[in-house]
Design a protein around this motif. Structure first.
Motif, PDB file in Angstrom:
ATOM      1  N   ASP A  72       0.831  -1.208   0.000  1.00 44.09           N
ATOM      2  CA  ASP A  72       0.000   0.000   0.000  1.00 44.09           C
ATOM      3  C   ASP A  72       0.863   1.256   0.000  1.00 44.09           C
ATOM      4  O   ASP A  72       0.472   2.284  -0.560  1.00 44.09           O
ATOM      5  N   GLN A 150     -10.481  -5.693  -4.648  1.00 40.92           N
ATOM      6  CA  GLN A 150      -9.888  -5.761  -3.304  1.00 40.92           C
ATOM      7  C   GLN A 150      -9.777  -4.365  -2.692  1.00 40.92           C
ATOM      8  O   GLN A 150     -10.095  -4.163  -1.507  1.00 40.92           O
ATOM      9  N   SER A 151      -9.329  -3.383  -3.492  1.00 39.63           N
ATOM     10  CA  SER A 151      -9.183  -2.021  -2.987  1.00 39.63           C
ATOM     11  C   SER A 151     -10.535  -1.425  -2.626  1.00 39.63           C
ATOM     12  O   SER A 151     -10.691  -0.784  -1.576  1.00 39.63           O
ATOM     13  N   THR A 153     -13.449  -2.943  -1.856  1.00 42.61           N
ATOM     14  CA  THR A 153     -14.070  -3.559  -0.683  1.00 42.61           C
ATOM     15  C   THR A 153     -13.363  -3.133   0.594  1.00 42.61           C
ATOM     16  O   THR A 153     -13.985  -3.050   1.658  1.00 42.61           O
ATOM     17  N   GLY A 154     -12.076  -2.825   0.493  1.00 45.15           N
ATOM     18  CA  GLY A 154     -11.360  -2.313   1.657  1.00 45.15           C
ATOM     19  C   GLY A 154     -11.898  -0.968   2.120  1.00 45.15           C
ATOM     20  O   GLY A 154     -11.961  -0.688   3.326  1.00 45.15           O
ATOM     21  N   TYR A 155     -12.297  -0.120   1.174  1.00 44.68           N
ATOM     22  CA  TYR A 155     -12.871   1.170   1.538  1.00 44.68           C
ATOM     23  C   TYR A 155     -14.260   1.016   2.168  1.00 44.68           C
ATOM     24  O   TYR A 155     -14.634   1.795   3.043  1.00 44.68           O
ATOM     25  N   GLU A 157     -15.627  -1.795   3.657  1.00 47.83           N
ATOM     26  CA  GLU A 157     -15.836  -2.750   4.746  1.00 47.83           C
ATOM     27  C   GLU A 157     -16.079  -2.031   6.064  1.00 47.83           C
ATOM     28  O   GLU A 157     -15.504  -0.951   6.326  1.00 47.83           O
ATOM     29  N   GLY A 206      -4.750   4.270   3.984  1.00 52.56           N
ATOM     30  CA  GLY A 206      -6.138   3.868   3.759  1.00 52.56           C
ATOM     31  C   GLY A 206      -7.142   4.930   4.143  1.00 52.56           C
ATOM     32  O   GLY A 206      -8.260   4.612   4.606  1.00 52.56           O
ATOM     33  N   ASN A 213     -12.009   7.676  -3.722  1.00 58.12           N
ATOM     34  CA  ASN A 213     -12.403   6.286  -3.524  1.00 58.12           C
ATOM     35  C   ASN A 213     -13.577   5.893  -4.403  1.00 58.12           C
ATOM     36  O   ASN A 213     -13.704   4.733  -4.811  1.00 58.12           O
TER      37      ASN A 213
END
Length: 281
Positions: A72, A150-151, A153-155, A157, A206, A213
């Motif tokens: 990251d 992946q990126s 869904t990270g934002y 979650e 993040g 985003n």
């Protein structure tokens, strides 16, 4: 060189005896903010659209490095390319529009309606340009779909409320401060370093930035991610106001307090903007 004695003699009883750096900050922010507030509708729309497209370039670099290194931190530095594109191409990201135009309004060089128009058109333009770029990116790069998903869904979650608030406030404050730092130098190398370090912080940590985003999230949706539009809208409705608070409360208001006397003098006509620019130059 501006000295306090000459400041007092020139401005009489206004007591605007502040240092040269603050005069320069007031002059540059008011001048640039006035230009942004007085753009035509077409100029606003195109600038906003290209802001989304330029950020899309940074996202391209981000996913390339993320997939190659799974880092990251490195991906964040690569994302700085998009911020550099914003600067060099004279387009803008939504959270860049907090400090400069507000200083211009306090100095009497614009209206609050112009500010609302600037914010709304820039945000919608960023989303429009970014979503179009996201569609093109997904169509052209099928091998990177998993990284995009992946990126995104990270934002989205779930996280602790305090964490979400903090990451959103930090994103707004970081981008707003980055814009101010870029205004403070004419050295392209320094500008590039600011952009790379800003990308490092925003992506590497993040942080949650609504406009930025959103482009990744829509790209993931185009790539087949099971993300509902209502889920995105609920997230967006929380993050964008917090981005604004971060830029306005953490960065804009303290800096406004620091230069308020000279901005008020411009507003009341005690000193002209042209004179201020001359003295600060």
């Amino acid at each position: 060189m501006v000295d306090q004695k000459r400041q007092r003699e020139r401005m009489g009883e206004t007591d605007l005896d502040i240092e040269e750096e603050l005069l320069s900050e007031a002059a540059t922010t008011v001048t640039e903010g006035t230009k942004r507030l007085n753009r035509t509708w077409v100029e606003l729309i195109v600038t906003g659209l290209f802001g989304g497209i330029d950020i899309g370039l940074g996202i391209l670099a981000m996913i390339l490095v993320k997939q190659a290194t799974d880092s990251d931190i490195l991906a964040g530095m690569a994302f700085g390319v998009g911020l550099l594109a914003l600067k060099l191409a004279h387009s803008e990201l939504f959270t860049e529009e907090f400090l400069l135009p507000i200083n211009a309004i306090v100095a009497g060089q614009g209206t609050w309606w112009q500010l609302l128009r600037l914010w709304a058109v820039t945000l919608v333009g960023n989303l429009g340009g970014g979503i179009a770029f996201a569609w093109l990116m997904v169509m052209a790069l099928p091998n990177y779909h998993d990284t995009l998903i992946q990126s995104a869904t990270g934002y989205l979650e779930p996280v602790a409320v305090g964490t979400m608030i903090g990451l959103s406030l930090l994103a707004g404050a970081t981008i707003t401060l980055s814009t101010r730092m870029q205004q403070g130098t004419s050295n392209d190398v320094v500008v590039a370093l600011i952009c790379l370090s800003t990308g490092l912080l925003v992506i590497g940590l993040g942080m949650l930035h609504g406009a930025l985003n959103a482009i990744v999230i829509f790209a993931a949706m185009f790539a087949g991610a099971p993300i509902a539009l209502t889920e995105f809208l609920a997230w967006f409705a929380v993050v964008i106001p917090l981005n604004m608070l971060g830029g306005l409360l953490v960065i804009t208001l303290p800096r406004l307090a620091r230069t308020h006397r000279v901005l008020r003098a411009v507003r009341t006509g005690e000193v002209s903007l042209e004179t201020l620019e001359h003295e600060a130059g």
